[in-house]
Design a protein around this motif. Sequence first.
Motif, PDB file in Angstrom:
ATOM      1  N   TYR A  38     -36.966   9.813 -13.238  1.00 43.47           N
ATOM      2  CA  TYR A  38     -37.357   8.792 -12.257  1.00 43.47           C
ATOM      3  C   TYR A  38     -38.877   8.672 -12.211  1.00 43.47           C
ATOM      4  O   TYR A  38     -39.589   9.673 -12.359  1.00 43.47           O
ATOM      5  N   HIS A  48     -40.269  12.515 -11.876  1.00 45.82           N
ATOM      6  CA  HIS A  48     -39.241  13.457 -11.463  1.00 45.82           C
ATOM      7  C   HIS A  48     -38.103  13.479 -12.477  1.00 45.82           C
ATOM      8  O   HIS A  48     -37.819  12.466 -13.135  1.00 45.82           O
ATOM      9  N   LEU A  50     -33.979  14.365 -12.503  1.00 47.30           N
ATOM     10  CA  LEU A  50     -32.821  14.660 -11.669  1.00 47.30           C
ATOM     11  C   LEU A  50     -32.098  15.862 -12.282  1.00 47.30           C
ATOM     12  O   LEU A  50     -31.672  15.818 -13.439  1.00 47.30           O
ATOM     13  N   ARG A  69     -34.218  15.953  -7.181  1.00 47.57           N
ATOM     14  CA  ARG A  69     -35.317  15.467  -8.011  1.00 47.57           C
ATOM     15  C   ARG A  69     -36.415  16.521  -8.015  1.00 47.57           C
ATOM     16  O   ARG A  69     -36.935  16.895  -6.962  1.00 47.57           O
TER      17      ARG A  69
END
Length: 599
Positions: A38, A48, A50, A69
């Motif tokens: 992300y 980030h 996940l 995250r």
Amino acid sequence: MAVPFNRELKRVSKAARLQDHLPEGNRNWMAWWYCGIYKNRVADSQPHVLVAFREWSSGALSDEVSHRRVPLTALGQIRLGTIWREGVCHSEAIYDTARFSLDFTPGAWRLTSFDEAAKQGHAAPPYPHSLYPLKYRGDKNWLIAFELLTGGTLVVPCIEFFSRCYGRSEELKRILTTYEWHGEDQAYTSRLYAPLGESEEPGKWKVKLKRRLVNGDVVFLAHAKYDSYTEQIAKDIYGQLESQYDPNNKAPTFIRVAPWFQGPAELKVNGIWFNDRRSFLALQVLGCSDPKGAPLQRDRENTNKADQPAREEGLGEAWAGAPVRRSVKTPEIVDLTGDEEPDHGAAMVEIQDPDFEVLGEPRTVIDVRRDRAKDAAGARSKGSHATSFSSGEPYGSEKGVGYASIHARPVMDSNGILQDMWNAMQFLSKNRPGLILSAEWFTFADGFNTDDKPKLIRLRPFDDKTIVKGDIRTWPYLDVITRQELRGVLVTRLMTCGKAVYIVEIQRRVRKTKTVEGEIKDDEESFKGLVFTLNKPEVFETWLISFLRDIRAVKGIVQRIVANCPGKAAAFKHVPANNERVPCEAAVLNALEKVGVQV
């Protein structure tokens, strides 16, 4: 329904605490899978990842998955299989270790996923889902599948391959996923490479590293600069993140990651065998070989490699006022955050990811040295107070957030000190024939010999009439319990310009040691080597016989009997150097210097 998990655990400890990013509660959570990347809307210089966690309890894992995250730069700490509680790692699953000879050339590997296999209908999934179950049977995360000579497949999650194989620093991965390769804000020039300060030369690969990067990044960055194939692979990482970006930031980007160089490669991994041990699911990458190619010239901003100090006008200019960087070692723990950027001028810490093994012969890297330094280090500051640390770009001040430099230490593939020393001697005799004319090993039966596989001279045990302490009596044996195998001694002769130099190494017992992370691993006893020259070469065998007798009484501590040598002798350490091309190259050169050979 619980997921059975029959793997043993080992105790480990990490320097990082990530309480704000991991599942809450007083429970144990195992990092199970990396699930896409992300953009970070809070601290935009820190993407980030996940991560899927499963609760671990009494030898089983929960069927439910908790997603969190975490900062991309923390993946070296949050390895798949690590178990966390209240933001701190305390254990790790023990997987099988395997090493594979591969071909990184396109066509010898493919990208696959459970989702892609389902769409194709006839295609087999990357691995049997029951082997390592994921939350979704149609999981969209990409894996690299390498065809093996066994008829099976080596499968590596793309994000794991990216995290471990694209350079050694987390800073390099952060830049590749955060900034456009070309454009107004060029990561290519402004964050990865410092200006050379000299002209390019045909056939020479020159890289000047920015301050935040580590020496181990140079092989990847050299190829990204001079090899169009690597450049395109590197550019594609950000391109995928940009083209697949969800403006609502709800769906992650499942990136495809390819090997960044072509040709033969070695890969060492931890994971799980399947398909009757013909195939392997790799969950942790432990090491990889370097690509073949031209020697690399490595330089750094504010380098300290110079033969003479700076002139008066340059004194105190380098790093003046910059915070001191301190290395964090367990049991000390620092709080990492990916939701805030570090303050300007804040305290700096250095956190080690697990070591990365450079398999086979490392790429030749030559550090640039200058006749005279341009500047000298100025006074450093302690940095402003920090309660947490971040790996992003500095922004603002007085938030109490310091800068964390996170990277893996490159270590070379070792065959044990005796074999490494002999290999290094052979390597130097081929690559520096002006220094070492020949390398030979010696036994009383074979004399001096140049065969690739050296033989050892076995020590004699003490006879029953000799009165010695118990630990001295058992020292000549590799196994003190069975007393079946005696230690060996490697005796070598290097012919240099003008003199013969002898180096003696003692065979080590294998032992268990604890790493800085608290992990137990196989290691060897530690002994110094002995290097000597002789006033009269004809006394060599007589002196060697007395050495082999006396070394037993001092339990291998050569410095205690070095004065008995009829010539110039010294003990030396086996300290690795960053610019070593093979293990123990620095140790051999150090030994030669001890007896006056100019290296």
